[in-house]
Every structure is written in structure tokens, then in C-alpha cells.
Design a protein around this motif. Structure first.
Motif, PDB file in Angstrom:
ATOM      1  N   TRP A  56     -68.369 -70.393 -68.391  1.00  0.00           N
ATOM      2  CA  TRP A  56     -69.172 -69.176 -68.162  1.00  0.00           C
ATOM      3  C   TRP A  56     -70.241 -69.277 -66.938  1.00  0.00           C
ATOM      4  CZ3 TRP A  56     -68.983 -64.817 -70.475  1.00  0.00           C
ATOM      5  CH2 TRP A  56     -68.154 -64.474 -71.787  1.00  0.00           C
ATOM      6  N   LYS A  57     -70.416 -70.403 -66.634  1.00  0.00           N
ATOM      7  CA  LYS A  57     -71.556 -70.862 -65.641  1.00  0.00           C
ATOM      8  C   LYS A  57     -71.225 -69.914 -64.437  1.00  0.00           C
ATOM      9  CE  LYS A  57     -74.469 -74.356 -63.392  1.00  0.00           C
ATOM     10  NZ  LYS A  57     -74.953 -75.548 -63.354  1.00  0.00           N
ATOM     11  N   PRO A  58     -70.085 -69.958 -63.752  1.00  0.00           N
ATOM     12  CA  PRO A  58     -69.745 -69.199 -62.316  1.00  0.00           C
ATOM     13  C   PRO A  58     -69.896 -67.976 -62.614  1.00  0.00           C
ATOM     14  CG  PRO A  58     -67.913 -70.615 -63.213  1.00  0.00           C
ATOM     15  CD  PRO A  58     -69.022 -70.979 -64.164  1.00  0.00           C
ATOM     16  N   ARG A  59     -69.455 -67.306 -63.998  1.00  0.00           N
ATOM     17  CA  ARG A  59     -69.254 -65.816 -64.198  1.00  0.00           C
ATOM     18  C   ARG A  59     -70.927 -65.289 -64.123  1.00  0.00           C
ATOM     19  NH1 ARG A  59     -65.001 -68.575 -66.108  1.00  0.00           N
ATOM     20  NH2 ARG A  59     -62.998 -67.381 -66.137  1.00  0.00           N
ATOM     21  N   GLY A  63     -74.479 -62.691 -61.987  1.00  0.00           N
ATOM     22  CA  GLY A  63     -75.386 -61.634 -62.572  1.00  0.00           C
ATOM     23  C   GLY A  63     -74.794 -61.177 -64.034  1.00  0.00           C
ATOM     24  N   LYS A  64     -75.429 -60.754 -64.831  1.00  0.00           N
ATOM     25  CA  LYS A  64     -74.970 -60.203 -66.036  1.00  0.00           C
ATOM     26  C   LYS A  64     -74.498 -58.926 -65.927  1.00  0.00           C
ATOM     27  CE  LYS A  64     -76.792 -61.366 -70.110  1.00  0.00           C
ATOM     28  NZ  LYS A  64     -77.761 -61.445 -71.191  1.00  0.00           N
ATOM     29  N   ALA A  65     -75.008 -58.299 -64.899  1.00  0.00           N
ATOM     30  CA  ALA A  65     -74.407 -56.915 -64.503  1.00  0.00           C
ATOM     31  C   ALA A  65     -73.079 -56.863 -64.204  1.00  0.00           C
ATOM     32  CB  ALA A  65     -75.339 -56.286 -63.406  1.00  0.00           C
ATOM     33  N   ALA A  66     -72.548 -57.993 -63.343  1.00  0.00           N
ATOM     34  CA  ALA A  66     -71.152 -58.022 -62.879  1.00  0.00           C
ATOM     35  C   ALA A  66     -70.383 -58.430 -64.204  1.00  0.00           C
ATOM     36  CB  ALA A  66     -70.989 -59.212 -62.001  1.00  0.00           C
ATOM     37  N   VAL A  67     -70.958 -59.012 -65.113  1.00  0.00           N
ATOM     38  CA  VAL A  67     -70.112 -59.645 -66.459  1.00  0.00           C
ATOM     39  C   VAL A  67     -69.848 -58.252 -67.263  1.00  0.00           C
ATOM     40  CG1 VAL A  67     -69.842 -61.190 -68.480  1.00  0.00           C
ATOM     41  CG2 VAL A  67     -71.001 -61.959 -66.458  1.00  0.00           C
ATOM     42  N   TYR A  68     -70.993 -57.669 -67.363  1.00  0.00           N
ATOM     43  CA  TYR A  68     -70.850 -56.159 -67.871  1.00  0.00           C
ATOM     44  C   TYR A  68     -69.738 -55.156 -67.270  1.00  0.00           C
ATOM     45  CZ  TYR A  68     -75.531 -56.921 -70.241  1.00  0.00           C
ATOM     46  OH  TYR A  68     -76.499 -57.238 -71.208  1.00  0.00           O
ATOM     47  N   THR A  69     -69.732 -55.182 -66.139  1.00  0.00           N
ATOM     48  CA  THR A  69     -68.749 -54.363 -65.412  1.00  0.00           C
ATOM     49  C   THR A  69     -67.537 -54.683 -65.733  1.00  0.00           C
ATOM     50  OG1 THR A  69     -70.386 -53.818 -63.541  1.00  0.00           O
ATOM     51  CG2 THR A  69     -68.051 -53.560 -63.161  1.00  0.00           C
ATOM     52  N   ASN A  70     -67.211 -56.190 -65.546  1.00  0.00           N
ATOM     53  CA  ASN A  70     -65.984 -56.715 -65.980  1.00  0.00           C
ATOM     54  C   ASN A  70     -65.236 -56.339 -67.177  1.00  0.00           C
ATOM     55  OD1 ASN A  70     -65.733 -57.688 -63.100  1.00  0.00           O
ATOM     56  ND2 ASN A  70     -66.354 -59.583 -63.692  1.00  0.00           N
ATOM     57  N   ALA A  71     -66.136 -56.466 -68.056  1.00  0.00           N
ATOM     58  CA  ALA A  71     -65.936 -56.414 -69.485  1.00  0.00           C
ATOM     59  C   ALA A  71     -65.558 -54.797 -69.661  1.00  0.00           C
ATOM     60  CB  ALA A  71     -67.078 -56.697 -70.330  1.00  0.00           C
ATOM     61  N   VAL A  96     -70.963 -58.740 -74.947  1.00  0.00           N
ATOM     62  CA  VAL A  96     -71.054 -59.833 -73.978  1.00  0.00           C
ATOM     63  C   VAL A  96     -72.485 -60.461 -74.325  1.00  0.00           C
ATOM     64  CG1 VAL A  96     -71.659 -59.850 -71.269  1.00  0.00           C
ATOM     65  CG2 VAL A  96     -69.873 -58.363 -72.131  1.00  0.00           C
ATOM     66  N   ASP A  97     -73.438 -59.893 -74.588  1.00  0.00           N
ATOM     67  CA  ASP A  97     -74.739 -60.864 -75.011  1.00  0.00           C
ATOM     68  C   ASP A  97     -74.467 -61.614 -75.841  1.00  0.00           C
ATOM     69  OD1 ASP A  97     -76.138 -59.070 -72.863  1.00  0.00           O
ATOM     70  OD2 ASP A  97     -76.846 -57.854 -74.093  1.00  0.00           O
ATOM     71  N   PHE A  98     -73.684 -61.154 -76.871  1.00  0.00           N
ATOM     72  CA  PHE A  98     -73.410 -62.204 -78.199  1.00  0.00           C
ATOM     73  C   PHE A  98     -72.504 -63.171 -77.528  1.00  0.00           C
ATOM     74  CE2 PHE A  98     -70.278 -63.561 -81.228  1.00  0.00           C
ATOM     75  CZ  PHE A  98     -70.975 -63.847 -82.229  1.00  0.00           C
ATOM     76  N   MET A  99     -71.763 -63.197 -76.780  1.00  0.00           N
ATOM     77  CA  MET A  99     -70.594 -64.173 -76.012  1.00  0.00           C
ATOM     78  C   MET A  99     -71.379 -65.017 -75.233  1.00  0.00           C
ATOM     79  SD  MET A  99     -66.905 -62.728 -75.714  1.00  0.00           S
ATOM     80  CE  MET A  99     -67.237 -61.546 -74.391  1.00  0.00           C
ATOM     81  N   VAL A 100     -72.373 -64.646 -74.334  1.00  0.00           N
ATOM     82  CA  VAL A 100     -73.153 -65.057 -73.558  1.00  0.00           C
ATOM     83  C   VAL A 100     -74.231 -66.172 -74.329  1.00  0.00           C
ATOM     84  CG1 VAL A 100     -75.151 -64.928 -71.926  1.00  0.00           C
ATOM     85  CG2 VAL A 100     -72.978 -63.753 -71.556  1.00  0.00           C
ATOM     86  N   ALA A 101     -74.849 -65.543 -75.332  1.00  0.00           N
ATOM     87  CA  ALA A 101     -75.945 -66.328 -76.009  1.00  0.00           C
ATOM     88  C   ALA A 101     -75.382 -67.433 -76.589  1.00  0.00           C
ATOM     89  CB  ALA A 101     -76.488 -65.416 -77.113  1.00  0.00           C
ATOM     90  N   LYS A 102     -74.023 -67.512 -76.992  1.00  0.00           N
ATOM     91  CA  LYS A 102     -73.206 -68.694 -77.574  1.00  0.00           C
ATOM     92  C   LYS A 102     -72.594 -69.644 -76.433  1.00  0.00           C
ATOM     93  CE  LYS A 102     -72.829 -67.080 -81.913  1.00  0.00           C
ATOM     94  NZ  LYS A 102     -73.637 -67.842 -82.819  1.00  0.00           N
ATOM     95  N   SER A 103     -72.771 -69.205 -75.267  1.00  0.00           N
ATOM     96  CA  SER A 103     -72.071 -69.963 -74.101  1.00  0.00           C
ATOM     97  C   SER A 103     -73.074 -70.346 -73.106  1.00  0.00           C
ATOM     98  CB  SER A 103     -70.884 -69.163 -73.535  1.00  0.00           C
ATOM     99  OG  SER A 103     -70.068 -68.610 -74.530  1.00  0.00           O
ATOM    100  N   SER A 104     -74.322 -70.137 -73.061  1.00  0.00           N
ATOM    101  CA  SER A 104     -75.292 -70.667 -71.819  1.00  0.00           C
ATOM    102  C   SER A 104     -76.333 -71.426 -72.453  1.00  0.00           C
ATOM    103  CB  SER A 104     -75.795 -69.105 -71.260  1.00  0.00           C
ATOM    104  OG  SER A 104     -76.419 -68.543 -72.095  1.00  0.00           O
TER     105      SER A 104
END
Length: 104
Positions: A56-59, A63-71, A96-104
Motif C-alpha cells: 500500500w505504501k507506494p499507492r 495521495g489518497k485522492a489518487a487511490v479514490y480515483t482509481n477505486a 478505501v478508507d477502511f482498507m487503508v486504515a488496516k494497511s498503513s
């Protein structure tokens, strides 16, 4: 006496906010399990596994906005909205926020 009312109001508001947050988190977790877990749980086709901080680190560095856009729009092998067109943008972001919270 007035200070007691203010304290009580603050406690009630805080409890309601916590319950709303817990309910939103439960909805995000349910959407993750129904839509995203099949790939992000096992790392299918390069999907970053939930809990894998290294993946998850490079994603997240983009920025979270880019992750949201991809999702929302899809990315590489991932279909838009994880293949669930019924998910609204805010619901996708919550997952995405749920997955990131478990992965960062």
C-alpha cells in the motif's frame, strides 16, 4: 448548573458521533467483504492485500485522492467500483478508507 448541561450535551454529541462513525465503518467493512475482499484479501492480479503495508505504501504516496480515483474509475485489472456499479462515490471512498486504515 449551565456547565453541567454543556458537559452533558458534549457527551451526548460525542456518543452519537462515535455511533455514527461505527455504523459507517460497519457499512464500509460490509461493502469490502461483499465487493473487494475477493481480490484485496488474496492479492488477486496484483491487488494490494489489506494489511500489507509494503504494497500500500507506494499507492498511498500518490495521495489518497489518487487511490479514490482509481477505486472509482478502475485501475489496471480492477474494474470501476471494484465491479459493483451500485456503490456510490462516497461508499467507495469509505471502503478505501477502511482498507487503508488496516494497511498503513
Amino acid at each position: 448548573m449551565m456547565n453541567n448541561y454543556k458537559l452533558l450535551a458534549a457527551l451526548v454529541l460525542g456518543a452519537c458521533t462515535s455511533l455514527a462513525g461505527a455504523a459507517d465503518n460497519a457499512k464500509a467493512e460490509a461493502a469490502y467483504k461483499a465487493t473487494c475482499m475477493s481480490c484485496h484479501g488474496a492479492g488477486v492480479l496484483g491487488a494490494p492485500k489489506v494489511g500489507d503495508k509494503t504494497a500500500w505504501k507506494p499507492r498511498l504516496a500518490k495521495g489518497k485522492a489518487a487511490v479514490y480515483t482509481n477505486a472509482i474509475n478502475g485501475f489496471k485489472m480492477m474494474p470501476p467500483r471494484g465491479g459493483n456499479p451500485a456503490l456510490k462515490d462516497d461508499e467507495v471512498k469509505a471502503v478505501v478508507d477502511f482498507m487503508v486504515a488496516k494497511s498503513s
